[in-house]
Design a protein around this motif. Structure first.
Motif, PDB file in Angstrom:
ATOM      1  N   ARG A   1      -6.158  15.238  -0.318  1.00 44.59           N
ATOM      2  CA  ARG A   1      -7.140  14.440  -1.037  1.00 44.59           C
ATOM      3  C   ARG A   1      -8.515  14.422  -0.392  1.00 44.59           C
ATOM      4  N   HIS A   2      -8.577  14.818   0.866  1.00 43.18           N
ATOM      5  CA  HIS A   2      -9.855  14.808   1.591  1.00 43.18           C
ATOM      6  C   HIS A   2      -9.982  16.087   2.415  1.00 43.18           C
TER       7      HIS A   2
ATOM      8  N   MET B   1       2.766  12.295   7.634  1.00 43.88           N
ATOM      9  CA  MET B   1       2.707  11.998   6.200  1.00 43.88           C
ATOM     10  C   MET B   1       1.282  11.631   5.804  1.00 43.88           C
ATOM     11  N   THR B   2       0.625  10.848   6.653  1.00 44.01           N
ATOM     12  CA  THR B   2      -0.781  10.518   6.444  1.00 44.01           C
ATOM     13  C   THR B   2      -1.615  11.787   6.421  1.00 44.01           C
TER      14      THR B   2
ATOM     15  N   PHE C   1       0.850  -1.191   0.000  1.00 42.53           N
ATOM     16  CA  PHE C   1       0.000   0.000   0.000  1.00 42.53           C
ATOM     17  C   PHE C   1       0.878   1.231   0.000  1.00 42.53           C
ATOM     18  N   ALA C   2       0.235   2.387  -0.202  1.00 44.22           N
ATOM     19  CA  ALA C   2       0.936   3.668  -0.265  1.00 44.22           C
ATOM     20  C   ALA C   2       0.473   4.558   0.875  1.00 44.22           C
ATOM     21  N   VAL C   3       1.173   5.687   1.049  1.00 45.71           N
ATOM     22  CA  VAL C   3       0.770   6.649   2.073  1.00 45.71           C
ATOM     23  C   VAL C   3      -0.649   7.157   1.810  1.00 45.71           C
ATOM     24  N   ASP C   4      -1.028   7.294   0.544  1.00 45.32           N
ATOM     25  CA  ASP C   4      -2.407   7.704   0.242  1.00 45.32           C
ATOM     26  C   ASP C   4      -3.421   6.704   0.794  1.00 45.32           C
ATOM     27  N   ASP C   5      -3.070   5.439   0.811  1.00 44.88           N
ATOM     28  CA  ASP C   5      -3.970   4.437   1.402  1.00 44.88           C
ATOM     29  C   ASP C   5      -4.105   4.653   2.908  1.00 44.88           C
TER      30      ASP C   5
END
Length: 260
Positions: free
Chosen positions: A106-107, A98-99, A67-71
């Motif tokens: 993105r949110h 980072m999260t 998974f990625a940090v975006d996840d």
């Protein structure tokens, strides 16, 4: 409590007045939600504090796939959705920061104000992370715990607070090695240096004056990239919330309570 997001069981905890605004806290690599204990008394006076263990950490399930940090940011949103919470303040340390950057990108409608502590928008080189992944897969968390403690806490603090150091050491050792390795890969592949320029929410960056991991220079780059961001530097290494609990809590509370 346990909340399932993206097929993963997350360990989640709520403390503080049920009617208070919600503050979401996100932990660092190789830690868990107990890392926030030094802040709980102060923060629960004003907020309903929502803590959770990130993927593969604490009592949260290890992800069966990369998974990625975006996840990780999507995980936070999934927890909020499951709890019926529309908007929160956010505070994250290191990987939690980072999260938070991804969450703000993105949110953005889900976050009012955010504190990004002891963190960076990019952490190279890849070989550093690949070596950590190989080391922990070969020797478990025992193979990385000493170096982690040395990065996280100044020598002076380690000498003067042996009980706190022992607690931190135990927390690191309790981290599932595969959870640690997967998050190392996500950090290795992360580069938010340009994308965080789109963040418009109020942001406070907390920097550790002696942080060898997410250096003061890395923190300054985050501050400079986000329009209107503020920064405060605390006298500590990577875990300023542990070394300077009162100053950290005060900085967070003052920023989140400030008028627009």
């Amino acid at each position: 409590m346990t909340i399932v997001v993206d097929g993963i069981r997350f360990n989640v905890r709520l403390d503080g007045p049920e009617t208070a605004p919600v503050l979401m806290l996100s932990n660092s690599l190789s830690s868990n939600l107990t890392m926030w204990e030094p802040q709980m008394e102060a923060l629960t006076r004003r907020w309903r504090v929502l803590r959770y263990d990130q993927r593969g950490h604490g009592a949260t399930q290890v992800s069966p796939r990369p998974f990625a940090v975006d996840d990780l940011a999507d995980d936070a949103v999934g927890i909020l959705d499951a709890l019926g919470i529309a908007k929160v303040h956010f505070c994250g340390v290191s990987m939690g920061g980072m999260t938070g950057m991804s969450l703000l990108r993105r949110h953005r409608a889900r976050v009012e104000r955010a504190v990004l502590a002891n963190t960076a928008a990019h952490m190279g080189p890849p070989d550093l992370w690949n070596q950590r992944i190989r080391t922990v897969r070969a020797g478990g968390m025992e193979a990385v715990v000493d170096a982690t403690v040395a990065r996280w806490l100044t020598a002076g603090f380690r000498a003067s607070a042996p009980e706190a150091v022992a607690s931190i050491r135990a927390m690191i050792l309790s981290t599932p090695p595969e959870g640690y390795a997967a998050c190392c890969a996500a950090i290795r592949d992360m580069d938010q240096r340009e994308s965080i320029r789109a963040i418009t929410s109020p942001v406070l960056v907390i920097i550790g004056a002696h942080d060898p991991a997410t250096t003061p220079q890395a923190g300054a780059l985050v501050e400079a990239a986000i329009a209107g961001a503020r920064a405060v530097t605390l006298d500590g290494a990577h875990l300023t919330n542990i070394e300077q609990p009162e100053a950290f809590s005060t900085a967070v509370a003052d920023f989140l309570s400030a008028m627009p």
